[in-house]
Motif scaffolding. Structure first.
Motif, PDB file in Angstrom:
ATOM      1  N   GLU A 213      -6.223  -0.230  -9.558  1.00 20.28           N
ATOM      2  CA  GLU A 213      -5.879   0.891  -8.666  1.00 20.28           C
ATOM      3  C   GLU A 213      -6.962   1.166  -7.618  1.00 20.28           C
ATOM      4  O   GLU A 213      -6.757   1.953  -6.702  1.00 20.28           O
ATOM      5  N   GLU A 214      -8.102   0.474  -7.738  1.00 19.10           N
ATOM      6  CA  GLU A 214      -9.181   0.637  -6.744  1.00 19.10           C
ATOM      7  C   GLU A 214      -9.121  -0.449  -5.667  1.00 19.10           C
ATOM      8  O   GLU A 214     -10.019  -0.593  -4.856  1.00 19.10           O
ATOM      9  N   ILE A 215      -8.026  -1.231  -5.683  1.00 23.24           N
ATOM     10  CA  ILE A 215      -7.886  -2.335  -4.719  1.00 23.24           C
ATOM     11  C   ILE A 215      -6.774  -2.042  -3.717  1.00 23.24           C
ATOM     12  O   ILE A 215      -5.678  -1.623  -4.081  1.00 23.24           O
ATOM     13  N   LEU A 216      -7.093  -2.256  -2.447  1.00 22.47           N
ATOM     14  CA  LEU A 216      -6.113  -2.139  -1.360  1.00 22.47           C
ATOM     15  C   LEU A 216      -5.971  -3.534  -0.752  1.00 22.47           C
ATOM     16  O   LEU A 216      -6.981  -4.172  -0.440  1.00 22.47           O
ATOM     17  N   ALA A 217      -4.741  -4.022  -0.607  1.00 26.60           N
ATOM     18  CA  ALA A 217      -4.537  -5.354  -0.025  1.00 26.60           C
ATOM     19  C   ALA A 217      -3.566  -5.263   1.147  1.00 26.60           C
ATOM     20  O   ALA A 217      -2.592  -4.519   1.111  1.00 26.60           O
ATOM     21  N   ILE A 218      -3.860  -6.033   2.199  1.00 26.44           N
ATOM     22  CA  ILE A 218      -2.991  -6.037   3.385  1.00 26.44           C
ATOM     23  C   ILE A 218      -2.660  -7.487   3.744  1.00 26.44           C
ATOM     24  O   ILE A 218      -3.555  -8.328   3.861  1.00 26.44           O
ATOM     25  N   GLY A 219      -1.348  -7.773   3.907  1.00 24.87           N
ATOM     26  CA  GLY A 219      -0.945  -9.137   4.234  1.00 24.87           C
ATOM     27  C   GLY A 219       0.381  -9.160   4.966  1.00 24.87           C
ATOM     28  O   GLY A 219       0.989  -8.115   5.213  1.00 24.87           O
ATOM     29  N   ASN A 220       0.842 -10.382   5.313  1.00 24.50           N
ATOM     30  CA  ASN A 220       2.060 -10.466   6.113  1.00 24.50           C
ATOM     31  C   ASN A 220       2.993 -11.616   5.777  1.00 24.50           C
ATOM     32  O   ASN A 220       4.007 -11.795   6.434  1.00 24.50           O
ATOM     33  N   GLY A 232      -3.658  -2.129  -6.244  1.00 24.67           N
ATOM     34  CA  GLY A 232      -3.191  -0.765  -6.473  1.00 24.67           C
ATOM     35  C   GLY A 232      -2.323  -0.290  -5.323  1.00 24.67           C
ATOM     36  O   GLY A 232      -1.326   0.406  -5.507  1.00 24.67           O
ATOM     37  N   LYS A 233      -2.706  -0.701  -4.111  1.00 18.69           N
ATOM     38  CA  LYS A 233      -1.918  -0.362  -2.923  1.00 18.69           C
ATOM     39  C   LYS A 233      -1.749  -1.647  -2.113  1.00 18.69           C
ATOM     40  O   LYS A 233      -2.723  -2.242  -1.669  1.00 18.69           O
ATOM     41  N   GLY A 234      -0.486  -2.076  -1.942  1.00 18.08           N
ATOM     42  CA  GLY A 234      -0.202  -3.280  -1.155  1.00 18.08           C
ATOM     43  C   GLY A 234       0.478  -2.883   0.138  1.00 18.08           C
ATOM     44  O   GLY A 234       1.503  -2.199   0.111  1.00 18.08           O
ATOM     45  N   ILE A 235      -0.088  -3.298   1.257  1.00 21.83           N
ATOM     46  CA  ILE A 235       0.462  -2.914   2.561  1.00 21.83           C
ATOM     47  C   ILE A 235       0.891  -4.162   3.335  1.00 21.83           C
ATOM     48  O   ILE A 235       0.113  -5.105   3.483  1.00 21.83           O
ATOM     49  N   ALA A 236       2.126  -4.163   3.812  1.00 20.55           N
ATOM     50  CA  ALA A 236       2.642  -5.289   4.596  1.00 20.55           C
ATOM     51  C   ALA A 236       2.582  -4.946   6.073  1.00 20.55           C
ATOM     52  O   ALA A 236       2.802  -3.800   6.478  1.00 20.55           O
ATOM     53  N   MET A 237       2.303  -5.941   6.888  1.00 15.64           N
ATOM     54  CA  MET A 237       2.309  -5.773   8.334  1.00 15.64           C
ATOM     55  C   MET A 237       3.753  -5.673   8.813  1.00 15.64           C
ATOM     56  O   MET A 237       4.671  -6.207   8.187  1.00 15.64           O
ATOM     57  N   ASP A 238       3.956  -5.037   9.957  1.00 17.32           N
ATOM     58  CA  ASP A 238       5.305  -4.905  10.506  1.00 17.32           C
ATOM     59  C   ASP A 238       5.900  -6.266  10.893  1.00 17.32           C
ATOM     60  O   ASP A 238       7.113  -6.416  10.961  1.00 17.32           O
ATOM     61  N   ASN A 239       5.031  -7.259  11.120  1.00 16.41           N
ATOM     62  CA  ASN A 239       5.502  -8.607  11.477  1.00 16.41           C
ATOM     63  C   ASN A 239       5.796  -9.471  10.246  1.00 16.41           C
ATOM     64  O   ASN A 239       5.904 -10.689  10.357  1.00 16.41           O
ATOM     65  N   SER A 240       5.917  -8.851   9.078  1.00 14.41           N
ATOM     66  CA  SER A 240       6.187  -9.598   7.835  1.00 14.41           C
ATOM     67  C   SER A 240       7.678  -9.868   7.660  1.00 14.41           C
ATOM     68  O   SER A 240       8.499  -9.042   8.050  1.00 14.41           O
ATOM     69  N   PRO A 241       8.011 -10.993   6.993  1.00 10.30           N
ATOM     70  CA  PRO A 241       9.408 -11.194   6.594  1.00 10.30           C
ATOM     71  C   PRO A 241       9.853 -10.087   5.621  1.00 10.30           C
ATOM     72  O   PRO A 241       9.011  -9.477   4.954  1.00 10.30           O
ATOM     73  N   ILE A 242      11.154  -9.905   5.517  1.00 13.94           N
ATOM     74  CA  ILE A 242      11.706  -8.801   4.730  1.00 13.94           C
ATOM     75  C   ILE A 242      11.280  -8.824   3.261  1.00 13.94           C
ATOM     76  O   ILE A 242      11.005  -7.783   2.666  1.00 13.94           O
ATOM     77  N   GLU A 243      11.172 -10.027   2.662  1.00 15.83           N
ATOM     78  CA  GLU A 243      10.789 -10.112   1.239  1.00 15.83           C
ATOM     79  C   GLU A 243       9.367  -9.606   1.023  1.00 15.83           C
ATOM     80  O   GLU A 243       9.032  -9.071  -0.031  1.00 15.83           O
ATOM     81  N   VAL A 244       8.520  -9.812   2.020  1.00 15.93           N
ATOM     82  CA  VAL A 244       7.122  -9.379   1.912  1.00 15.93           C
ATOM     83  C   VAL A 244       7.056  -7.858   2.029  1.00 15.93           C
ATOM     84  O   VAL A 244       6.347  -7.190   1.263  1.00 15.93           O
ATOM     85  N   LYS A 245       7.837  -7.310   2.951  1.00 13.88           N
ATOM     86  CA  LYS A 245       7.893  -5.849   3.095  1.00 13.88           C
ATOM     87  C   LYS A 245       8.411  -5.208   1.806  1.00 13.88           C
ATOM     88  O   LYS A 245       7.920  -4.156   1.373  1.00 13.88           O
ATOM     89  N   ALA A 246       9.385  -5.877   1.187  1.00 14.42           N
ATOM     90  CA  ALA A 246       9.972  -5.340  -0.049  1.00 14.42           C
ATOM     91  C   ALA A 246       8.958  -5.312  -1.191  1.00 14.42           C
ATOM     92  O   ALA A 246       9.010  -4.447  -2.062  1.00 14.42           O
ATOM     93  N   ALA A 247       8.003  -6.259  -1.170  1.00 10.71           N
ATOM     94  CA  ALA A 247       7.016  -6.351  -2.255  1.00 10.71           C
ATOM     95  C   ALA A 247       5.874  -5.351  -2.071  1.00 10.71           C
ATOM     96  O   ALA A 247       5.106  -5.092  -2.992  1.00 10.71           O
ATOM     97  N   ALA A 248       5.764  -4.785  -0.854  1.00  6.58           N
ATOM     98  CA  ALA A 248       4.632  -3.901  -0.546  1.00  6.58           C
ATOM     99  C   ALA A 248       4.953  -2.441  -0.867  1.00  6.58           C
ATOM    100  O   ALA A 248       6.115  -2.063  -1.002  1.00  6.58           O
TER     101      ALA A 248
END
Length: 270
Positions: A213-220, A232-248
């Protein structure tokens, strides 16, 4: 929260995330990442690239520490370029894939932690050569397997998306021990079955005594999903495919709109 940051480890993907479409970090995003680091969070780059073409971005930001490279297959120390952990592959397992690539005329490269090999540097097609230049990397000619000094950590195919979609479908029917990933529209990567960004991040956090929960990850992209779901917190970029957004857990702006800056401002600096 006496001013202490909630997130102790910030995992950032490079291409399509920290980097804009010109393969660069914007001034604003760079300043924000540096500020977060000054506030005490550890920044770790998690990328499909190798250490030699990802460490320079850490150095550019004046950051020490580590990069998780080759989609989690090799973790390297920024200051010394030393590999602290790697998942190696058996070259024999690659034979059917190499034969498929030759037959279908799909370009491929074989990677050790620090070096990349292709069948013929001299005969690289123009688009392949410019792809390597974009990624700041220069391949060598592949020697005999027995002459490779270091273990193989990743095998990458590069081609048109439709051609790779077909290859991916075909490979999905094969019995294989390898982990297969689409690491970009034009790429398929094969690695050891244990190798993934999420797994490498987990091993790293355990060593560091950092809780999930002390980890923040950002990907696309698809190769970021394991890391986004582990953090703990997964953030997807707006330019990510839909499956990636769904996982974030949430979505930030695109890589051309300083999405990393916006996310870090919200979660680490506000």
């Amino acid at each position: 929260m006496d001013g202490e940051m909630k997130y102790k480890l910030i995992a950032l993907d490079l291409d399509g995330t920290l980097l804009n479409d010109d393969h660069d970090i914007s001034e604003q995003t760079m300043e924000t990442v540096i500020e977060v680091s000054k506030q005490g969070a550890e920044i770790i780059v998690c990328t499909g690239r190798g250490p030699q073409n990802s460490i320079p971005f850490m150095e550019k930001m004046g950051l020490m520490g580590y990069v998780i490279s080759h989609n989690g297959a090799a973790t390297a120390k920024v200051e010394t370029r030393e590999i602290i952990h790697q998942f190696s592959m058996d070259h024999g397992a690659l034979t059917p894939y190499i034969e498929y690539c030759r037959e279908k005329d799909i370009h491929f490269d074989v990677n050790t932690a620090f070096e990349m090999f292709v069948e013929s540097v001299e005969n690289l097609k123009v688009e392949v050569r410019s792809m390597y230049e974009n990624f700041l990397t220069l391949p060598f000619n592949l020697p005999a397997w027995t002459d490779l000094k270091d273990p193989i950590v990743k095998f990458t195919m590069f081609g048109e998306p439709a051609q790779l979609d077909e290859a991916y479908k075909e490979f999905s029917t094969w019995t294989s021990d390898l982990n297969m990933l689409r690491s970009g529209e034009y790429f398929i990567d094969l690695m050891d079955k244990e190798a993934s960004k999420g797994n490498a991040l987990k091993q790293f956090a355990i060593k560091r005594g950092i809780q999930q929960e002390e980890i923040l990850a950002i990907g696309n992209y698809h190769n970021d999903i394991t890391m986004l779901t582990y953090a703990g917190k997964g953030i997807a970029m707006d330019n990510s495919p839909i499956e990636v957004k769904a996982a974030a857990d949430e979505i930030t702006l695109s890589n051309n709109e300083d999405g990393v800056h916006v996310a870090l401002l919200k979660h680490c600096l506000s």
